[in-house]
Design a protein around this motif. Sequence first.
Motif, short mmCIF file in Angstrom:
data_model
loop_
_atom_site.label_atom_id
_atom_site.label_comp_id
_atom_site.label_asym_id
_atom_site.label_seq_id
_atom_site.Cartn_x
_atom_site.Cartn_y
_atom_site.Cartn_z
N ASN A 221 0.83 -1.21 0.00
CA ASN A 221 0.00 0.00 0.00
C ASN A 221 0.86 1.27 0.00
O ASN A 221 0.44 2.32 0.46
CB ASN A 221 -0.94 -0.02 1.22
N THR A 223 2.85 4.48 -1.38
CA THR A 223 2.52 5.46 -2.42
C THR A 223 3.38 5.29 -3.67
O THR A 223 2.87 5.21 -4.78
CB THR A 223 2.67 6.89 -1.88
N ARG A 224 4.72 5.24 -3.47
CA ARG A 224 5.61 5.11 -4.64
C ARG A 224 5.84 3.64 -4.94
O ARG A 224 6.95 3.10 -4.85
CB ARG A 224 6.90 5.87 -4.39
N GLN A 262 9.28 6.87 4.80
CA GLN A 262 7.93 7.08 4.28
C GLN A 262 7.04 5.86 4.48
O GLN A 262 5.86 5.99 4.79
CB GLN A 262 7.97 7.47 2.80
N GLU A 266 3.72 6.26 6.64
CA GLU A 266 2.40 5.94 6.08
C GLU A 266 1.64 5.02 7.03
O GLU A 266 0.46 5.23 7.33
CB GLU A 266 2.54 5.26 4.70
N LEU A 269 0.38 6.55 10.36
CA LEU A 269 -0.83 7.38 10.27
C LEU A 269 -2.06 6.60 9.82
O LEU A 269 -3.15 7.16 9.71
CB LEU A 269 -0.59 8.56 9.32
N TYR A 270 -1.89 5.30 9.59
CA TYR A 270 -3.02 4.49 9.14
C TYR A 270 -4.08 4.39 10.24
O TYR A 270 -3.78 4.08 11.38
CB TYR A 270 -2.53 3.10 8.74
N HIS A 373 -13.42 8.52 -6.39
CA HIS A 373 -13.01 9.90 -6.17
C HIS A 373 -14.00 10.95 -6.68
O HIS A 373 -13.64 12.12 -6.79
CB HIS A 373 -11.63 10.14 -6.81
N ILE A 376 -13.28 14.59 -8.49
CA ILE A 376 -11.95 15.19 -8.28
C ILE A 376 -11.24 15.37 -9.62
O ILE A 376 -10.66 16.41 -9.90
CB ILE A 376 -11.09 14.29 -7.34
N ASN A 377 -11.30 14.34 -10.44
CA ASN A 377 -10.71 14.44 -11.78
C ASN A 377 -11.80 14.74 -12.79
O ASN A 377 -12.95 14.33 -12.60
CB ASN A 377 -10.05 13.11 -12.17
N LEU B 7 0.96 14.52 -5.33
CA LEU B 7 1.66 13.28 -5.67
C LEU B 7 3.16 13.53 -5.87
O LEU B 7 3.98 12.66 -5.57
CB LEU B 7 1.05 12.69 -6.95
N GLU B 8 3.50 14.72 -6.40
CA GLU B 8 4.91 15.02 -6.71
C GLU B 8 5.75 15.19 -5.44
O GLU B 8 6.95 14.96 -5.46
CB GLU B 8 5.01 16.31 -7.53
N ILE B 9 5.13 15.63 -4.36
CA ILE B 9 5.93 16.03 -3.19
C ILE B 9 5.55 15.31 -1.90
O ILE B 9 6.09 15.60 -0.85
CB ILE B 9 5.82 17.56 -2.96
N ALA B 10 4.61 14.37 -2.00
CA ALA B 10 4.13 13.75 -0.75
C ALA B 10 3.70 12.30 -0.96
O ALA B 10 3.52 11.84 -2.09
CB ALA B 10 2.97 14.56 -0.18
N HIS B 11 3.54 11.63 0.16
CA HIS B 11 2.96 10.29 0.22
C HIS B 11 1.62 10.38 0.95
O HIS B 11 1.36 11.36 1.64
CB HIS B 11 3.88 9.35 1.00
N SER B 12 0.82 9.35 0.84
CA SER B 12 -0.43 9.36 1.61
C SER B 12 -0.85 7.94 1.94
O SER B 12 -0.40 6.98 1.31
CB SER B 12 -1.55 10.04 0.82
N ARG B 13 -1.71 7.82 2.94
CA ARG B 13 -2.37 6.54 3.23
C ARG B 13 -3.68 6.83 3.92
O ARG B 13 -3.76 7.74 4.76
CB ARG B 13 -1.50 5.65 4.12
N SER B 14 -4.69 6.06 3.58
CA SER B 14 -6.00 6.31 4.19
C SER B 14 -6.61 5.02 4.72
O SER B 14 -6.26 3.93 4.32
CB SER B 14 -6.95 6.97 3.17
N ILE B 26 2.15 12.69 3.97
CA ILE B 26 3.54 12.75 4.45
C ILE B 26 4.41 13.40 3.39
O ILE B 26 4.50 12.91 2.25
CB ILE B 26 4.08 11.33 4.76
N ALA B 27 5.05 14.52 3.77
CA ALA B 27 5.90 15.23 2.81
C ALA B 27 7.18 14.45 2.55
O ALA B 27 7.68 13.76 3.42
CB ALA B 27 6.24 16.62 3.34
N LYS B 28 7.72 14.61 1.33
CA LYS B 28 8.93 13.89 0.97
C LYS B 28 10.19 14.57 1.49
O LYS B 28 11.27 13.98 1.45
CB LYS B 28 9.02 13.71 -0.55
N GLN B 95 -5.16 8.22 -2.16
CA GLN B 95 -4.79 8.46 -3.56
C GLN B 95 -5.55 9.67 -4.12
O GLN B 95 -5.00 10.43 -4.90
CB GLN B 95 -5.10 7.21 -4.39
N GLY B 96 -6.79 9.83 -3.68
CA GLY B 96 -7.58 10.99 -4.14
C GLY B 96 -6.97 12.31 -3.72
O GLY B 96 -6.96 13.28 -4.48
N LEU B 98 -3.85 12.94 -3.27
CA LEU B 98 -2.61 13.22 -4.01
C LEU B 98 -2.89 13.90 -5.35
O LEU B 98 -1.97 14.41 -6.00
CB LEU B 98 -1.82 11.93 -4.24
N LEU B 99 -4.16 13.92 -5.76
CA LEU B 99 -4.52 14.60 -7.02
C LEU B 99 -4.74 16.10 -6.82
O LEU B 99 -4.97 16.84 -7.77
CB LEU B 99 -5.80 13.97 -7.60
#
Lengths: 453, 119
Positions: A221, A223-224, A262, A266, A269-270, A373, A376-377, B7-14, B26-28, B95-96, B98-99
Amino acid sequence: MRSEPIRIANGQGFWGDSVDAPARLVRGGPIDYLTLDYLAEVTMSIMQRQKSKNSKTGYASDFVEVMREIFPELIEKGIKVVTNAGGVNLDSCFDALRKTAKELGLSGVKIGIVSGDDILERLDELLGNGAELNNMDSGKPLSEIRKDIVSANVYLGAASMAEALDQGADIVIAGRVTDTGLALAPMMHDFGWKVTDYDLLAAGTVAGHILECGAQSTGGNYTRWWDVPDYANIGYPIVEAYEDGSFVLTKHEGTGGLINKQSVSEQLLYEMGEPSNYITPDCVVDFGSIELEEDGADRIRISGVKGSAATDTYKVSINHFVGYKASGSLTISGPFAVAKAKKCAEIIWKRLENAGCKFEETSTEFLGLNSSHGDINPMPEQVNEIVLRLGVRDNDKAAVERFGKELAPLITNGPPGITGFAGGRPRPKNIYAYWPALIDKELVKPEVRVETI
Amino acid sequence: MKKVKLLEIAHSRSGDKGDSSNIGLIAKSPEAYEIIKNAVTSEGVKEHFGGIVKGRVDRYELPNLLALNFILHDSLGGGGSQSLKNDAQGKTHGQGLLLMSVEVPDDFELPNDENRPEI
């Protein structure tokens, strides 16, 4: 201070996690403890329902299957197990484990059983003794749902599991305990931490939080995801815990996945609420105090964790029956896929209306377009195919059942190009709502017993 | 200033907490943390998610992790087993987020991301 750490690995993040992970942890390198976490909030209601149909069920049967595979190696290597697999039927879980040990020719194994979390049968007594069990979010009184309750469990902390280890248990089976307590208990046992060592308990709790979702701290899970090597062989997390409360998160050499600041952040904070006020039965943790430091490849050192005294209440997880739901989907392909999907939904809702069906709630989602989403897009102008997912919720089981019969006919009596309906009619499923409450700790007595099999 | 997606500068989790979801952002880098700390507000997150979030959005700062934590109240259609949503647990909300686009200085160097797929 002991300089050697204890190694605690988590091989199961939920009931349904990788069936190979526990064995891979046992065989992939040294560990001292294996924790196995099977319980989500809704799992308790499912287990009570199973038990009401068959008194020998109501625990995580996967656990016994896992033990069948690794039990001899655990004994040989001296690895201890701490798990919440007991669910709502500790005795049957114990019996099944004893039977498995016998079949494997094992004897002299000490099994610790931690009970007292299941208060379903005690509710009237507890209410009579002054417990209120009001919904801690809405404030509503328990009387509103009393007759529909299917499970009621207190979240016990780590202390009782530590006590079972103190009494010599090789395997500790609990029911509803905090996920974080599974990892904290071995630390309390090995290091002799007291229930008032709040910073140490907080550190162990943070370790437990990082471990509790299996590979979610080791690249799952993440991000990158494009940077994660060898997902197929992803390593499950191992904490090397020190007596001073510091610990290192790592994984076995040669496994896939990754560990960096990271990936750890991640997971920290879950499912997080207010980070400075993370409440467990053992202590209150300030996640703002956590310090992360790189410690070589796939190793992060965690230190500085601050905690404070636990509250005088336990959290109670109550589940109550609130009706039925069903959901199903159709795949719609070809030209005008989105317009056809919208037409299909319109037809199905119209037919159900014509049949006199009314629902408390319905949902219409377009998977492949915007179900996750929203807007959003910007919407794509055209997609090649789309999945229409419909759902209903109501007290009237017949109406929910009728809904399930209205999807497949669209394939032959609706717009063209519809497929993806091989799974049969969606059946009504019972819905159990979650009712969180608090109870005075004095009203609950955790019990520990250790039996040699 | 230039616009970049989080997305370019951070990570996320939900994940879920009852009928609310939470998103850790989370900032990179420390520089990226200053940007998200100033730019990603509770109001901004609520607006970004539009109709998905029916309640308020709470926000917490964790400078030790270069992170923010958001609670999106009333965003899961009842949550748990009650929800009819495909994503009843808010697993996709991270993920939403990060957009979302934020402004960064023109000379802000984006982290190297060589393995990232084109689309």
